[in-house]
Write an enzyme that holds these catalytic residues in place. Structure first.
Site, PDB file in Angstrom:
ATOM      1  N   GLU A  66      95.447  21.669  46.528  1.00 25.81           N
ATOM      2  CA  GLU A  66      94.635  20.321  46.173  1.00 25.81           C
ATOM      3  C   GLU A  66      95.691  19.235  45.617  1.00 25.81           C
ATOM      4  OE1 GLU A  66      90.539  17.883  45.123  1.00 25.81           O
ATOM      5  OE2 GLU A  66      90.663  20.058  44.654  1.00 25.81           O
ATOM      6  N   ASP A  77      95.261   7.149  46.919  1.00 20.68           N
ATOM      7  CA  ASP A  77      95.221   5.771  46.767  1.00 20.68           C
ATOM      8  C   ASP A  77      95.653   5.091  48.069  1.00 20.68           C
ATOM      9  OD1 ASP A  77      95.829   3.262  45.841  1.00 20.68           O
ATOM     10  OD2 ASP A  77      96.237   3.678  43.989  1.00 20.68           O
ATOM     11  N   LYS A 123      97.225  -3.502  50.353  1.00 18.96           N
ATOM     12  CA  LYS A 123      97.952  -4.487  50.543  1.00 18.96           C
ATOM     13  C   LYS A 123      99.208  -3.979  51.513  1.00 18.96           C
ATOM     14  CE  LYS A 123      97.100  -7.449  46.502  1.00 18.96           C
ATOM     15  NZ  LYS A 123      97.663  -7.881  45.272  1.00 18.96           N
ATOM     16  N   ASP A 142      88.275   6.689  52.613  1.00 17.74           N
ATOM     17  CA  ASP A 142      87.280   5.633  53.050  1.00 17.74           C
ATOM     18  C   ASP A 142      87.885   4.362  53.265  1.00 17.74           C
ATOM     19  OD1 ASP A 142      87.983   5.041  50.223  1.00 17.74           O
ATOM     20  OD2 ASP A 142      85.769   4.640  49.364  1.00 17.74           O
TER      21      ASP A 142
END
Length: 254
Positions: free
Chosen positions: A83, A158, A162, A194
């Site tokens: 993971e 993450d 931008k 997401d």
């Protein structure tokens, strides 16, 4: 930083890669944000007691750690799931409890997240979780060999929303190729995000990887793809962000 980016920075800090190295087979990027955090007294006690047995560093004395003998580390021969970017370990813990016959190696750059997971492992008395602190690409390149993993999980990396930061995203074609190489035939890559734009990028890169073929959650797979829902994911859903689950199976030759 936007609220969306701040939410991700708070929760995952997960997937990590250092600066580019010339002539390196897998291009290097920096995909984590700087963060300082101290452990609580209770976390420090658990860390001092359990880390020498259950944890290790991806780099030791500035050099990549050697190949990981998971059979020796876990004390048994079992399927291994890596993971990447486990955060505080909510998914790691829930899935390990649900699959006691699967061994999980959880990678995270942030010590406090690992300490929270280590405390949960201690509390639950689990024996099928081990922890690695450091760069996920170091772990993939040096601590595992071709075909050793039954699964790889990358949950909510993450998104670097931008445009100028997209090159910092972990799940680029080169990293997906590396993960695919480390999977055994029939092994699973499971990603979730997401962030709609990142989901499109991951899907495109995964579908383009010749070692992988797209599968669906209902297909017969060697590991569970049922994730616990974290509080941060709940916040994202309430904010209107849809979660995309992406699954690939490593192709079997012949």
């Amino acid at each position: 930083m936007s609220d969306h980016g701040r939410m991700h920075a708070q929760r995952h800090g997960g997937s990590t890669t250092p600066d580019a190295v010339a002539a390196h087979p897998y291009p290097r990027i920096t995909s984590f944000r700087s963060r300082r955090s101290a452990l609580t007294e209770a976390q420090q006690e658990v860390w001092d007691r359990l880390w020498p047995e259950l944890g290790t560093q991806a780099r030791q004395d500035g050099e990549p750690a050697p190949h990981l003998d998971t059979n020796a580390w876990f004390g048994r021969h079992a399927p291994v799931v890596l993971e990447i970017g486990c955060g505080t370990g909510t998914s790691t813990l829930g899935m390990a409890i649900a699959e006691p016959d699967i061994d999980v190696v959880a990678v995270e750059v942030y010590r406090r997240g690992l300490a929270q997971l280590l405390s949960a492992v201690d509390r639950e008395g689990l024996t099928n979780i081990r922890l690695v602190r450091g760069d996920a690409v170091d772990v993939l390149e040096h601590m595992f060999a071709t075909g050793e993993l039954t699964g790889a999980r990358v949950f909510f990396p993450d998104p670097w929303p931008k445009s100028r930061h997209h090159k910092r995203r972990l799940l680029q074609p080169s990293t997906i190729a590396l993960i695919a190489d480390r999977l055994r035939p029939g092994g699973v890559l499971h990603a979730a995000t997401d962030h709609a734009g990142y989901a499109e990028q991951i899907a495109e890169a995964g579908d383009a990887e010749p070692l992988l073929q797209r599968v669906q959650p209902g297909d017969q797979l060697p590991i569970s793809v049922q994730r616990p829902t974290t509080k941060y994911e709940t916040k994202a859903r309430h904010a209107g962000s849809a979660v995309t689950e992406l699954l690939w199976l490593k192709r079997r030759r012949g």
